[in-house]
Enzyme design. Sequence first.
Site, PDB file in Angstrom:
ATOM      1  N   ARG A 180     -14.157  69.434  61.924  1.00 46.06           N
ATOM      2  CA  ARG A 180     -14.234  69.367  61.292  1.00 46.06           C
ATOM      3  C   ARG A 180     -16.394  70.477  61.877  1.00 46.06           C
ATOM      4  O   ARG A 180     -17.154  71.498  61.458  1.00 46.06           O
ATOM      5  CB  ARG A 180     -14.376  70.456  59.880  1.00 46.06           C
ATOM      6  N   GLU A 211     -14.232  64.928  61.857  1.00 51.46           N
ATOM      7  CA  GLU A 211     -15.277  65.039  62.576  1.00 51.46           C
ATOM      8  C   GLU A 211     -14.857  66.589  63.414  1.00 51.46           C
ATOM      9  O   GLU A 211     -15.893  67.266  63.897  1.00 51.46           O
ATOM     10  CB  GLU A 211     -15.317  64.052  63.549  1.00 51.46           C
ATOM     11  N   LYS A 247     -12.241  73.457  69.938  1.00 54.90           N
ATOM     12  CA  LYS A 247     -12.690  72.042  69.760  1.00 54.90           C
ATOM     13  C   LYS A 247     -12.342  71.074  70.935  1.00 54.90           C
ATOM     14  O   LYS A 247     -10.904  71.102  71.351  1.00 54.90           O
ATOM     15  CB  LYS A 247     -11.576  71.601  68.258  1.00 54.90           C
ATOM     16  N   ASP A 254     -11.023  61.078  70.481  1.00 53.21           N
ATOM     17  CA  ASP A 254     -11.021  61.114  69.641  1.00 53.21           C
ATOM     18  C   ASP A 254     -10.785  59.940  68.793  1.00 53.21           C
ATOM     19  O   ASP A 254      -9.244  59.550  68.279  1.00 53.21           O
ATOM     20  CB  ASP A 254     -10.611  61.975  68.685  1.00 53.21           C
ATOM     21  N   LYS A 299      -9.723  54.859  64.318  1.00 57.08           N
ATOM     22  CA  LYS A 299      -7.907  55.068  64.086  1.00 57.08           C
ATOM     23  C   LYS A 299      -7.170  53.928  64.036  1.00 57.08           C
ATOM     24  O   LYS A 299      -7.597  52.754  65.086  1.00 57.08           O
ATOM     25  CB  LYS A 299      -7.699  56.073  64.738  1.00 57.08           C
ATOM     26  N   ASP A 357     -14.050  60.468  61.031  1.00 53.00           N
ATOM     27  CA  ASP A 357     -12.594  60.686  61.482  1.00 53.00           C
ATOM     28  C   ASP A 357     -12.262  62.480  60.964  1.00 53.00           C
ATOM     29  O   ASP A 357     -11.756  62.767  62.131  1.00 53.00           O
ATOM     30  CB  ASP A 357     -11.423  60.207  61.389  1.00 53.00           C
ATOM     31  N   ASP A 389      -7.370  65.221  72.112  1.00 57.36           N
ATOM     32  CA  ASP A 389      -8.731  65.599  70.793  1.00 57.36           C
ATOM     33  C   ASP A 389      -9.117  67.486  71.562  1.00 57.36           C
ATOM     34  O   ASP A 389      -9.612  67.632  70.397  1.00 57.36           O
ATOM     35  CB  ASP A 389      -8.232  65.086  69.978  1.00 57.36           C
TER      36      ASP A 389
END
Length: 506
Positions: free
Chosen positions: A355, A353, A269, A274, A281, A351, A292
């Site tokens: 996956r 995201e 990933k 993010d 967030k 959020d 991230d």
Amino acid sequence: MEFNVKSGSPEKQRSACVVVGVFEPRRLTPTAEQIDTISNGYISALLRRGDIEGKVGQVLLLHHVPNILSERVLLVGCGKERELSATQYKQIIQKTIHTLNETGSMEAINFLSELHVKGRDTYWKIRDAVETAQDNLYVFDKFKSNKQETRRPLRKMVFNVSTRRELTAGEMAITHGTSIAKGVSLAKDLANMPPNIANPEYLAKQSKLLEKEYPSIKTQILDEESMQELQMNSYLAVGRGSKNESFLSIINYEGAKDTNAKPIVLIGKGLTFDAGGISLKPPANMDEMKYDMCGAASVIGTMKAIAELNLPINVVGMAAGCENMPGGNSFRPGDILTSMSGQTIEVLNTDAEGRLVLCDVLTYAERFEPDCVIDIATLTGACIVALGNHVSGLMSTHNPLAHELSNASEQSGDKVWRLPMDEVYMDKLKSPFADMANIGTPGAGTTVAACFLSKFTKKYNWAHLDIAGTAWKQGAHKGATGRPVPLLVQYLLNKSDSINNHESNK
Ligand code: BES
Ligand code: MN
Ligand code: ZN
């Protein structure tokens, strides 16, 4: 830093510093004993006076020890002799490295490999010391105007082994440890870079650099246009709110003699930032969401390490670069995306995201007809709740692969713990409008995220590592850890061994 192995007696070494252990309470290790004898009881006299007890974390630096050729002797506390664990050994090495580095010994000869660490051999002790040394000497000061230079930094460490027979194992430990450390250091550098510089394009460029450095590596970059052609609509949706284009790097390492050997695929990933998107967030610690992309960083680091080691296997590493931002073009809660697999996904939280990016890359991985696929992701805050900051989450639909990864974790000290992946969790992802939702009903967030991914991994053996708690540290030692590069390289070393053994049995 340079490493070496040698076999010899402590009093004959001509070095800036000889490092030897002292057990608790005030008991000498065999080498300390030797130095004590040759120096007419110099060390035991100090112990009697109470200068060092032998607790883990204690050190005592001595100068001009009688009849010793080296300039200094560093006594290092090793705790109770019978209880020395791998974790304590690491702490002892850490303390040693810092002390040497700060007290002007630019080289040292280390006798701590004579310690008995439960269940570990000389190879392990030396490799672990190499990795621990490099881990502790790492600094990220690219953006500091005044860099804090160590005046006389530690440059060379010689490991002493008690028999010449152990020299080969020691040399192999140094080769492996050095390569792993290079991978870890690259992963840390990529992750520590600020997100205004380390954007998806930067990740792609760094992946491309590996191709220049190693003839065994070829890197291919997919931009948004190519992803569009492939119908990676879920991945693309996540990047839509950002001005920075998404890039998927495909790093192809060919080391197997049999060029048709099925590759192991690693997917990282790579959310270079993010913000959460429209499901924004909260502000506290949001800067940490530059980390991230630690999954992608670990894949790039691992590719470097295995290219350094010339492992006889084929590995495809993918770094899924993307930025999740709120904006006029962002994807929204309520959107339904058609993934590359054809399965539809209702977005309930932008959020979640990671996956959405990974699912399309997992589908893309089918084309490699992989031996297995492992994805690595800072996927869920829930994983930190479950396992904290020392252990990564492992989930898999294939028991043998899960066991191989658990073993590699045990060997490397890069810890993982398996979490369940039972079909009973699947129901949580039901959507009234699409094939699935991107978040589940409350509870078991880490498992539910893995369940989501598993819907895209039916065609091969797959495991998932959630590194949300382990990829970086907060507080005084804030920074990337480079994990799980040691785990992944160990897993690939084991794979290489089993191929070699298999071939030599033919
Ligand atoms: N990157 C985060 C997970 C994360 C959060 C890692 C904090 C490390 C520290 C991920 O994209 C995310 O936001 N996950 C959500 C999922 C939720 C909306 C189902 C989370 O964990 O809160
Ligand atoms: Mn997120
Ligand atoms: Zn994320």
